[in-house]
Design an enzyme around this catalytic site. Structure first.
Site, PDB file in Angstrom:
ATOM      1  N   ARG A  66      -0.655  -8.293  13.308  1.00 16.80           N
ATOM      2  CA  ARG A  66      -1.204  -7.287  12.379  1.00 16.80           C
ATOM      3  C   ARG A  66      -2.036  -7.969  11.286  1.00 16.80           C
ATOM      4  O   ARG A  66      -3.079  -7.469  10.877  1.00 16.80           O
ATOM      5  CB  ARG A  66      -0.064  -6.457  11.762  1.00 16.80           C
ATOM      6  CG  ARG A  66       0.502  -5.431  12.754  1.00 16.80           C
ATOM      7  CD  ARG A  66       1.913  -4.993  12.428  1.00 16.80           C
ATOM      8  NE  ARG A  66       2.096  -4.403  11.125  1.00 16.80           N
ATOM      9  CZ  ARG A  66       3.298  -4.207  10.553  1.00 16.80           C
ATOM     10  NH1 ARG A  66       4.394  -4.553  11.204  1.00 16.80           N
ATOM     11  NH2 ARG A  66       3.389  -3.652   9.379  1.00 16.80           N
ATOM     12  N   ARG A 118      -9.771   0.877   8.435  1.00 18.69           N
ATOM     13  CA  ARG A 118      -9.396  -0.477   8.848  1.00 18.69           C
ATOM     14  C   ARG A 118     -10.498  -1.170   9.619  1.00 18.69           C
ATOM     15  O   ARG A 118     -10.322  -2.325  10.014  1.00 18.69           O
ATOM     16  CB  ARG A 118      -8.167  -0.395   9.759  1.00 18.69           C
ATOM     17  CG  ARG A 118      -6.841  -0.585   9.057  1.00 18.69           C
ATOM     18  CD  ARG A 118      -5.769  -0.277  10.077  1.00 18.69           C
ATOM     19  NE  ARG A 118      -4.576  -1.040   9.904  1.00 18.69           N
ATOM     20  CZ  ARG A 118      -3.469  -0.577   9.299  1.00 18.69           C
ATOM     21  NH1 ARG A 118      -3.464   0.618   8.764  1.00 18.69           N
ATOM     22  NH2 ARG A 118      -2.403  -1.325   9.235  1.00 18.69           N
ATOM     23  N   ARG A 162      11.290  -0.316  11.556  1.00 21.93           N
ATOM     24  CA  ARG A 162      10.117  -0.077  12.397  1.00 21.93           C
ATOM     25  C   ARG A 162      10.078  -1.094  13.530  1.00 21.93           C
ATOM     26  O   ARG A 162      10.299  -2.284  13.303  1.00 21.93           O
ATOM     27  CB  ARG A 162       8.839  -0.188  11.548  1.00 21.93           C
ATOM     28  CG  ARG A 162       8.503   1.088  10.831  1.00 21.93           C
ATOM     29  CD  ARG A 162       7.386   0.940   9.829  1.00 21.93           C
ATOM     30  NE  ARG A 162       6.216   0.204  10.282  1.00 21.93           N
ATOM     31  CZ  ARG A 162       5.123   0.039   9.536  1.00 21.93           C
ATOM     32  NH1 ARG A 162       5.064   0.568   8.326  1.00 21.93           N
ATOM     33  NH2 ARG A 162       4.099  -0.644   9.984  1.00 21.93           N
ATOM     34  N   LYS A 195       0.833  -1.209   0.000  1.00 22.15           N
ATOM     35  CA  LYS A 195       0.000   0.000   0.000  1.00 22.15           C
ATOM     36  C   LYS A 195       0.863   1.253   0.000  1.00 22.15           C
ATOM     37  O   LYS A 195       0.664   2.171  -0.792  1.00 22.15           O
ATOM     38  CB  LYS A 195      -0.921   0.028   1.246  1.00 22.15           C
ATOM     39  CG  LYS A 195      -1.806  -1.196   1.401  1.00 22.15           C
ATOM     40  CD  LYS A 195      -2.678  -1.118   2.646  1.00 22.15           C
ATOM     41  CE  LYS A 195      -1.921  -1.098   3.965  1.00 22.15           C
ATOM     42  NZ  LYS A 195      -1.229  -2.366   4.298  1.00 22.15           N
ATOM     43  N   ARG A 201      12.576  -5.240   5.679  1.00 20.28           N
ATOM     44  CA  ARG A 201      12.661  -3.855   5.179  1.00 20.28           C
ATOM     45  C   ARG A 201      13.307  -2.918   6.200  1.00 20.28           C
ATOM     46  O   ARG A 201      13.197  -3.100   7.408  1.00 20.28           O
ATOM     47  CB  ARG A 201      11.285  -3.343   4.768  1.00 20.28           C
ATOM     48  CG  ARG A 201      10.405  -2.968   5.904  1.00 20.28           C
ATOM     49  CD  ARG A 201       9.088  -2.379   5.441  1.00 20.28           C
ATOM     50  NE  ARG A 201       8.141  -2.454   6.516  1.00 20.28           N
ATOM     51  CZ  ARG A 201       6.864  -2.153   6.429  1.00 20.28           C
ATOM     52  NH1 ARG A 201       6.349  -1.762   5.296  1.00 20.28           N
ATOM     53  NH2 ARG A 201       6.082  -2.251   7.469  1.00 20.28           N
TER      54      ARG A 201
HETATM   55  P1  AP5 Z   1       4.860  -1.528   1.887  1.00 22.12           P
HETATM   56  O1  AP5 Z   1       4.524  -0.758   0.666  1.00 22.12           O
HETATM   57  O2  AP5 Z   1       5.512  -0.820   3.007  1.00 22.12           O
HETATM   58  O3  AP5 Z   1       3.566  -2.308   2.399  1.00 22.12           O
HETATM   59  P2  AP5 Z   1       2.329  -1.759   3.204  1.00 22.12           P
HETATM   60  O4  AP5 Z   1       1.134  -2.488   2.672  1.00 22.12           O
HETATM   61  O5  AP5 Z   1       2.289  -0.271   3.207  1.00 22.12           O
HETATM   62  O6  AP5 Z   1       2.725  -2.356   4.619  1.00 22.12           O
HETATM   63  P3  AP5 Z   1       2.774  -1.707   6.058  1.00 22.12           P
HETATM   64  O7  AP5 Z   1       3.529  -2.686   6.902  1.00 22.12           O
HETATM   65  O8  AP5 Z   1       3.277  -0.318   6.036  1.00 22.12           O
HETATM   66  O9  AP5 Z   1       1.263  -1.742   6.384  1.00 22.12           O
HETATM   67  P4  AP5 Z   1       0.585  -1.789   7.721  1.00 22.12           P
HETATM   68  O10 AP5 Z   1      -0.794  -1.666   7.277  1.00 22.12           O
HETATM   69  O11 AP5 Z   1       0.851  -2.944   8.612  1.00 22.12           O
HETATM   70  O12 AP5 Z   1       1.287  -0.579   8.521  1.00 22.12           O
HETATM   71  P5  AP5 Z   1       0.758   0.859   8.892  1.00 22.12           P
HETATM   72  O13 AP5 Z   1       1.919   1.752   8.932  1.00 22.12           O
HETATM   73  O14 AP5 Z   1      -0.430   1.230   8.092  1.00 22.12           O
HETATM   74  O15 AP5 Z   1       5.751  -2.783   1.424  1.00 22.12           O
HETATM   75  C1  AP5 Z   1       6.335  -3.673   2.381  1.00 22.12           C
HETATM   76  C2  AP5 Z   1       7.695  -4.185   1.840  1.00 22.12           C
HETATM   77  O16 AP5 Z   1       7.468  -4.948   0.656  1.00 22.12           O
HETATM   78  C3  AP5 Z   1       8.667  -3.076   1.438  1.00 22.12           C
HETATM   79  O17 AP5 Z   1       9.958  -3.524   1.718  1.00 22.12           O
HETATM   80  C4  AP5 Z   1       8.457  -2.933  -0.064  1.00 22.12           C
HETATM   81  O18 AP5 Z   1       9.613  -2.461  -0.723  1.00 22.12           O
HETATM   82  C5  AP5 Z   1       8.143  -4.356  -0.453  1.00 22.12           C
HETATM   83  N1  AP5 Z   1       7.211  -4.448  -1.591  1.00 22.12           N
HETATM   84  C6  AP5 Z   1       6.108  -3.672  -1.800  1.00 22.12           C
HETATM   85  N2  AP5 Z   1       5.470  -4.097  -2.920  1.00 22.12           N
HETATM   86  C7  AP5 Z   1       6.197  -5.144  -3.399  1.00 22.12           C
HETATM   87  C8  AP5 Z   1       6.045  -6.011  -4.529  1.00 22.12           C
HETATM   88  N3  AP5 Z   1       5.012  -5.875  -5.385  1.00 22.12           N
HETATM   89  N4  AP5 Z   1       6.967  -6.990  -4.700  1.00 22.12           N
HETATM   90  C9  AP5 Z   1       8.001  -7.146  -3.832  1.00 22.12           C
HETATM   91  N5  AP5 Z   1       8.212  -6.352  -2.751  1.00 22.12           N
HETATM   92  C10 AP5 Z   1       7.307  -5.374  -2.540  1.00 22.12           C
HETATM   93  O19 AP5 Z   1       0.209   0.613  10.390  1.00 22.12           O
HETATM   94  C11 AP5 Z   1       1.085   0.343  11.468  1.00 22.12           C
HETATM   95  C12 AP5 Z   1       0.282   0.308  12.763  1.00 22.12           C
HETATM   96  O20 AP5 Z   1      -0.330   1.602  13.003  1.00 22.12           O
HETATM   97  C13 AP5 Z   1      -0.888  -0.675  12.791  1.00 22.12           C
HETATM   98  O21 AP5 Z   1      -0.477  -1.987  13.144  1.00 22.12           O
HETATM   99  C14 AP5 Z   1      -1.814  -0.019  13.840  1.00 22.12           C
HETATM  100  O22 AP5 Z   1      -1.360  -0.267  15.151  1.00 22.12           O
HETATM  101  C15 AP5 Z   1      -1.635   1.466  13.556  1.00 22.12           C
HETATM  102  N6  AP5 Z   1      -2.611   1.979  12.571  1.00 22.12           N
HETATM  103  C16 AP5 Z   1      -2.334   2.501  11.339  1.00 22.12           C
HETATM  104  N7  AP5 Z   1      -3.454   2.856  10.711  1.00 22.12           N
HETATM  105  C17 AP5 Z   1      -4.474   2.558  11.551  1.00 22.12           C
HETATM  106  C18 AP5 Z   1      -5.898   2.678  11.439  1.00 22.12           C
HETATM  107  N8  AP5 Z   1      -6.486   3.174  10.347  1.00 22.12           N
HETATM  108  N9  AP5 Z   1      -6.647   2.262  12.503  1.00 22.12           N
HETATM  109  C19 AP5 Z   1      -6.079   1.768  13.612  1.00 22.12           C
HETATM  110  N10 AP5 Z   1      -4.740   1.620  13.780  1.00 22.12           N
HETATM  111  C20 AP5 Z   1      -3.946   2.005  12.747  1.00 22.12           C
END
Ligand code: AP5
Length: 219
Positions: free
Chosen positions: A171, A87, A160, A13, A126
């Site tokens: 997660r 979410r 992270r 994402k 990562r």
């Molecule tokens: P990346 O693009 O970073 O993936 P992502 O889907 O953004 O993953 P995140 O881990 O950032 O998502 P998340 O939803 O767990 O974390 P968030 O920060 O939102 O890609 C990941 C890796 O894969 C990278 O190394 C990239 O280079 C690689 N990659 C990408 N695409 C690829 C491909 N096609 N092929 C190969 N490699 C690839 O949330 C963190 C925490 O915050 C949550 O756990 C929660 O506690 C809190 N939080 C955030 N938002 C909310 C909400 N709305 N409500 C409640 N709590 C929330």
């Protein structure tokens, strides 16, 4: 245009939202980034969210929806890419209200369809430059010169705290139990599009481009 990118942790994402922001002049609204920024700034919201994020659980709907509302107010007509929000069903309903209050509408919900087992490797490997944020990966993209950022030359890197296997599994369980169930809410409005998130980063971008180009051609 306002779009939601939906998918489990590591689905890509953030990667795709950053590309859309660079290519289309839209604005990436990542609630994860907003919460990490709040924590880095030592705000009450950030401090409150820390333990929840470290455990891989979800921060309260009220907190994240308030953060999104604040950011939407600063967009000045630019389109939004919602990354990691909504979410829960409560957040989906809150987003509808936030958008309608601002005369905006949702155009697409793009689900990145992925194999969860492959995602653990993606996430645990990562890291990024601590100065400019350039992303790297232990297996797929190491700096060209050892311990030196390709972009800014910094020698400082960061990971992270929630990118460890145990937290990633929590997660993912949160995604399955609370986030995936909101898809029908958007499906019944004909908004959901599916993209294979297991393709390469470029191929995923191409598929999203094609999908959005098709939409522009119709309008
Ligand atoms: P990346 O693009 O970073 O993936 P992502 O889907 O953004 O993953 P995140 O881990 O950032 O998502 P998340 O939803 O767990 O974390 P968030 O920060 O939102 O890609 C990941 C890796 O894969 C990278 O190394 C990239 O280079 C690689 N990659 C990408 N695409 C690829 C491909 N096609 N092929 C190969 N490699 C690839 O949330 C963190 C925490 O915050 C949550 O756990 C929660 O506690 C809190 N939080 C955030 N938002 C909310 C909400 N709305 N409500 C409640 N709590 C929330």
């Amino acid at each position: 245009m306002n779009i939601i990118l939906l998918g489990p942790p590591g689905a890509g994402k953030g990667t795709q939202a950053a590309r859309l922001e660079a290519q289309r002049g839209m604005v990436q609204l990542s609630t994860g980034d907003m919460l990490r920024e709040a924590l880095a700034n030592g705000t009450p919201v950030g401090l409150q969210a820390k333990a929840v994020m470290d455990a891989g659980e979800l921060v309260s709907d009220a907190i994240v929806s308030a953060l999104v509302g604040e950011r939407l107010d600063k967009l000045k007509g630019r389109g939004a890419i919602f990354d990691g929000y909504p979410r829960t069903q409560g957040q989906a309903e809150a987003l509808d209200l936030l958008l309608s209050e601002r005369g905006r509408q949702l155009d697409h919900v793009i689900e990145l369809v992925v194999d969860e087992d492959a995602l653990v490797e993606r996430i645990v490997g990562r890291f990024s430059c601590a100065v400019c944020g350039t992303p790297y990966h232990d297996l797929y993209k190491m700096p060209k010169v050892q311990e030196t950022c390709d972009t800014c030359g910094s020698h400082e890197f960061k990971r992270r705290p929630d990118d460890n296997e145990a937290t990633v599994r929590t997660r993912m369980a949160e995604y399955r139990s609370k986030t995936a169930p909101i898809l029908p809410y958007y499906e019944q409005r004909g908004l959901v599009r599916h993209v294979d998130g297991m393709l390469s980063v470029d191929e995923v971008s191409d598929r999203i481009d094609q999908l959005l180009a098709g939409d522009s051609a119709r309008s």
